[in-house]
Design a protein around this motif. Structure first.
Motif, short mmCIF file in Angstrom:
data_model
loop_
_atom_site.label_atom_id
_atom_site.label_comp_id
_atom_site.label_asym_id
_atom_site.label_seq_id
_atom_site.Cartn_x
_atom_site.Cartn_y
_atom_site.Cartn_z
N ARG A 1 0.91 -1.07 -0.01
CA ARG A 1 0.00 -0.02 -0.14
C ARG A 1 0.71 1.15 -0.16
O ARG A 1 2.13 1.37 0.63
CB ARG A 1 -0.94 0.07 1.28
CG ARG A 1 -1.95 1.25 1.20
CD ARG A 1 -3.03 0.95 2.29
NE ARG A 1 -4.17 1.84 2.09
CZ ARG A 1 -5.08 1.83 3.01
NH1 ARG A 1 -5.17 1.02 4.04
NH2 ARG A 1 -6.13 2.63 2.87
N CYS A 2 0.39 2.22 -0.88
CA CYS A 2 1.24 3.62 -0.70
C CYS A 2 0.56 4.45 0.43
O CYS A 2 -0.48 4.54 0.48
CB CYS A 2 1.02 4.22 -2.18
SG CYS A 2 1.56 5.75 -2.12
N HIS A 3 1.80 4.82 1.21
CA HIS A 3 1.45 5.81 2.21
C HIS A 3 1.02 7.35 1.65
O HIS A 3 0.56 8.15 2.59
CB HIS A 3 2.45 6.03 3.27
CG HIS A 3 2.54 4.54 4.00
ND1 HIS A 3 3.58 4.02 4.36
CD2 HIS A 3 1.63 3.55 4.05
CE1 HIS A 3 3.57 2.89 4.91
NE2 HIS A 3 2.35 2.32 4.79
N ASN A 4 1.53 7.36 0.54
CA ASN A 4 1.15 8.84 0.02
C ASN A 4 -0.18 9.03 -0.33
O ASN A 4 -0.91 9.89 -0.12
CB ASN A 4 2.35 9.27 -1.12
CG ASN A 4 2.21 10.65 -1.65
OD1 ASN A 4 2.10 11.76 -0.78
ND2 ASN A 4 2.11 10.71 -2.97
N CYS A 5 -0.42 8.06 -1.52
CA CYS A 5 -1.69 8.35 -1.92
C CYS A 5 -2.92 7.41 -1.43
O CYS A 5 -4.00 7.35 -1.92
CB CYS A 5 -1.92 8.30 -3.55
SG CYS A 5 -1.58 6.34 -4.17
N GLY A 6 -2.66 6.61 -0.54
CA GLY A 6 -3.28 5.43 0.19
C GLY A 6 -3.81 4.23 -0.54
O GLY A 6 -4.61 3.66 0.00
N VAL B 1 7.94 1.00 -5.18
CA VAL B 1 7.18 2.25 -5.56
C VAL B 1 5.83 1.98 -6.03
O VAL B 1 5.51 1.18 -6.49
CB VAL B 1 8.12 2.83 -6.53
CG1 VAL B 1 8.17 1.99 -7.78
CG2 VAL B 1 7.92 4.54 -6.77
N CYS B 2 5.23 3.19 -5.70
CA CYS B 2 3.60 3.30 -6.13
C CYS B 2 3.57 3.74 -7.53
O CYS B 2 4.14 4.74 -7.91
CB CYS B 2 2.95 4.22 -5.35
SG CYS B 2 1.37 4.57 -6.02
N PHE B 3 3.12 2.68 -8.49
CA PHE B 3 3.09 3.12 -10.01
C PHE B 3 2.19 4.28 -10.33
O PHE B 3 2.43 4.60 -11.30
CB PHE B 3 2.82 1.66 -10.68
CG PHE B 3 1.20 1.51 -10.88
CD1 PHE B 3 0.51 1.96 -11.80
CD2 PHE B 3 0.75 0.81 -9.71
CE1 PHE B 3 -0.82 1.67 -11.80
CE2 PHE B 3 -0.55 0.57 -9.71
CZ PHE B 3 -1.57 0.77 -10.75
N ARG B 4 1.47 4.74 -9.38
CA ARG B 4 0.35 5.68 -9.57
C ARG B 4 1.31 6.91 -9.26
O ARG B 4 1.19 7.73 -10.06
CB ARG B 4 -0.87 5.61 -8.81
CG ARG B 4 -1.72 4.42 -9.22
CD ARG B 4 -3.21 4.49 -8.44
NE ARG B 4 -3.96 3.28 -8.66
CZ ARG B 4 -3.98 2.05 -8.08
NH1 ARG B 4 -3.10 1.86 -7.21
NH2 ARG B 4 -4.75 1.23 -8.67
N CYS B 5 1.43 7.33 -8.11
CA CYS B 5 2.09 8.46 -7.67
C CYS B 5 3.59 8.50 -7.55
O CYS B 5 4.17 9.72 -7.17
CB CYS B 5 1.29 9.06 -6.32
SG CYS B 5 2.06 8.12 -4.81
N ARG B 6 4.16 7.31 -7.69
CA ARG B 6 5.63 7.13 -7.70
C ARG B 6 6.24 7.46 -6.36
O ARG B 6 7.71 7.68 -6.39
CB ARG B 6 6.32 8.09 -8.77
CG ARG B 6 6.14 7.47 -10.18
CD ARG B 6 4.99 8.05 -10.83
NE ARG B 6 4.72 7.29 -12.20
CZ ARG B 6 3.71 7.58 -12.86
NH1 ARG B 6 3.14 8.69 -12.73
NH2 ARG B 6 3.67 7.04 -14.20
ZN ZN Z 1 0.77 6.31 -4.60
#
Ligand code: ZN
Lengths: 148, 394
Positions: A32-37, A46-51
């Motif tokens: 899970r991405c802690h930036n975009c949730g 790395v989150c492929f959506r918000c990097r």
């Molecule tokens: Zn993200």
């Protein structure tokens, strides 16, 4: 359907260790991405959506819905993993666009259908806990649970 | 803008014998195909200064890697200025597109591009045995599939097919029109593997592999190699026949390279790559005279039909219900050699070879009766896809 005697096990990597070992504590661990949730799979740093690099495995509920399936009839693995069995793509209750390819177990193959609520179950083989899915204990409970 | 500024044309094609258990190596077959293609173009081996192939030196089951670019380069004593192979490319014709770009970029003049397989000979013992003999763990993209019994592309693609059936009402009877059409055309192809007539009942009654795929929804492993010569347009003038232009090419992938995370499970990379192709030409699907569409599994051909825009999204079932439309003498003949389902898994290049043969009017008994000038070629399945729009010149 019956469980197979053995499975070809995954080559566990540093990125995928949480996914394959979470079952030891009964947890389906998905990145899970802690930036975009948002959640994503397969696991990578790395989150492929918000990097964002601020990503980590987290316990998901283990509830999911069958999005696609096939009843496999061919004995790819001989007698240790006999057909027929159901291979499915399931969508996680947390976020339907996060999907797992898995096996649907503990019910007749003809009972599995698209839209069917399922829940995770872990099968231990050596150092790996394989997350398979079985029919949800109760459809109603799953729906309520999904809204909590 | 046209593909590589229209600087590159197809000048020759060649193919080895094709069959089951030919008992020859993939390199031996590829040499036949390469020499035939070079001669077909009216060139000498000395003229070839670039080589491209698929998939390169990758770990794979027996016979999948028939020959490397260096194998054929060395076997024929070629002196090159450019060489490439690879599997991480848009479909099995991805490196061929790179060969065209290499020519347009001035790095080569005549590129030999090929694909060789000898899976039938190499796997004569059977795939099941090969898998059960594997004690090693599953890595790479198999890591998240093999432990669940999702052993084969038959399983992965069957799931997509069933999702499409669920959303859009496609039936097995409709899907079966793809192998039936292929089998009818294969009867006119002397190199085809399966040529016996097949009925819808034969299709429906065949052994189930992975629902909805029965035996005849799955292509047949074979031995065979196919080669294509790409030439710089200015260097193609004196050759023995009109060239085939690459009107447009599609190599796009708009999402992650994945078998289960694609946003719309009723589409595949074919939809991205055809979108890319149509963005780069003034032509439309209505301009296409015939199509050679990858059918490693029947459903992949159905995806290409929809992706190219030969039917509306979600409507491929209705399209397939009118098989006379895509028969050899129909409005849009498809898989005129039998496809991989009946003519053998030459792994993509068989479609390109057939498209050129038809455009040059050299397809013999299976030549499309109407005059054909524009061909659509779609190659690959799942996240692997590349496509070409070919135009006969002169
Ligand atoms: Zn993200």
């Amino acid at each position: 359907m019956t469980r197979p005697q053995s499975r070809i096990l995954p080559q566990v990597t540093a990125d995928s260790r949480a996914f394959w070992s979470g079952g030891a504590e009964g947890e389906l661990r998905i990145y899970r991405c802690h930036n975009c949730g948002r959640w994503f799979h397969p696991p990578v740093g790395v989150c492929f959506r918000c990097r964002s690099r601020d990503v980590a495995p987290e316990a998901a509920s283990g509830r999911a819905t069958v999005a696609a399936l096939t009843v496999n009839h061919h004995p790819w693995f001989g007698e240790v993993f006999p057909p027929p069995y159901v291979v499915a793509i399931v969508e996680l209750a947390e976020q339907p666009d996060v999907r797992l390819t898995t096996q649907i177990v503990d019910c007749p193959v003809e009972d599995v259908h698209i839209g069917m609520p399922v829940e995770v179950d872990f099968e231990q083989h050596d150092d790996v806990w394989v997350p398979v899915f079985r029919p949800a204990a109760s459809t109603t409970a799953t729906r309520n649970g999904g809204n909590q | 803008m046209t593909f590589v500024d229209d600087r590159v044309v197809i000048t020759g094609i060649g193919q080895s014998d094709v069959g089951r258990r030919l008992g020859r190596t993939g390199v031996d077959l590829a040499i036949d195909a390469a020499l035939a293609a070079i001669a077909d173009a009216g060139l000498q081996p000395e003229d070839i200064d670039g080589v491209a192939s698929y998939p390169g030196n990758v770990p794979a089951e027996g016979g999948f890697v028939g020959a490397l670019s260096h194998d054929i380069r060395d076997a024929l004593g070629l002196s090159t200025t450019w060489v490439l192979s690879g599997a991480e490319t848009p479909g099995q014709i991805g490196t061929l597109m790179d060969g065209a770009a290499a020519i347009a970029g001035g790095r080569a003049t005549h590129v030999l591009s090929f694909r060789s397989v000898w899976e039938s000979t190499a796997q004569a013992a059977g795939r099941a045995q090969a898998l059960t003999g594997v004690a090693a763990r599953a890595g790479g993209h198999a890591e998240f599939r093999m432990p669940f019994g999702a052993a084969s592309a038959a399983n992965w693609i069957a799931m997509y097919a069933q999702r499409y059936m669920h959303e859009h009402g496609l039936t097995r009877e409709q899907l079966g029109q793809i192998p039936l059409n292929g089998r009818r055309n294969a009867a006119r192809n002397p190199k085809a593997i399966y040529t016996d007539p097949m009925t819808l009942d034969d299709y429906l009654d065949a052994r189930m592999i992975s629902y909805p795929f029965g035996l005849f929804d799955c292509d047949v492993p074979c031995d065979g190699a196919t080669a294509v010569i790409l030439s710089r347009r200015e260097a193609a003038g004196g050759l023995r026949r009109p060239a085939i232009a690459i009107e447009a090419a599609g190599s796009a992938l708009y999402e992650r390279h994945t078998w289960d995370q694609r946003t719309d499970l009723t589409t595949m990379a074919a939809h991205d790559t055809t979108h890319h192709l149509w963005q780069n030409t003034k032509m439309t699907p209505a301009d296409v005279d015939f199509a050679e569409l990858y059918d490693g599994f029947s459903y992949l051909c159905a995806q290409w039909i929809e992706a190219f825009g030969f039917c509306e999204k979600g409507k491929v079932g209705a399209f397939l219900s009118e098989p006379e439309r895509f028969a050899l003498d129909g409005d849009l003949p498809i898989n005129t050699h039998g496809g991989q389902l009946s003519a053998g898994r030459l792994h993509g290049y068989g479609f390109l070879h057939e498209a050129c043969l038809q455009l040059w009017g050299e397809a013999g008994e299976r030549q499309i009766p109407k005059d054909v000038e524009i061909a659509a070629v779609g190659v690959g399945g799942g996240p692997e896809a590349g496509c070409l729009l070919l135009r006969r010149e002169g």
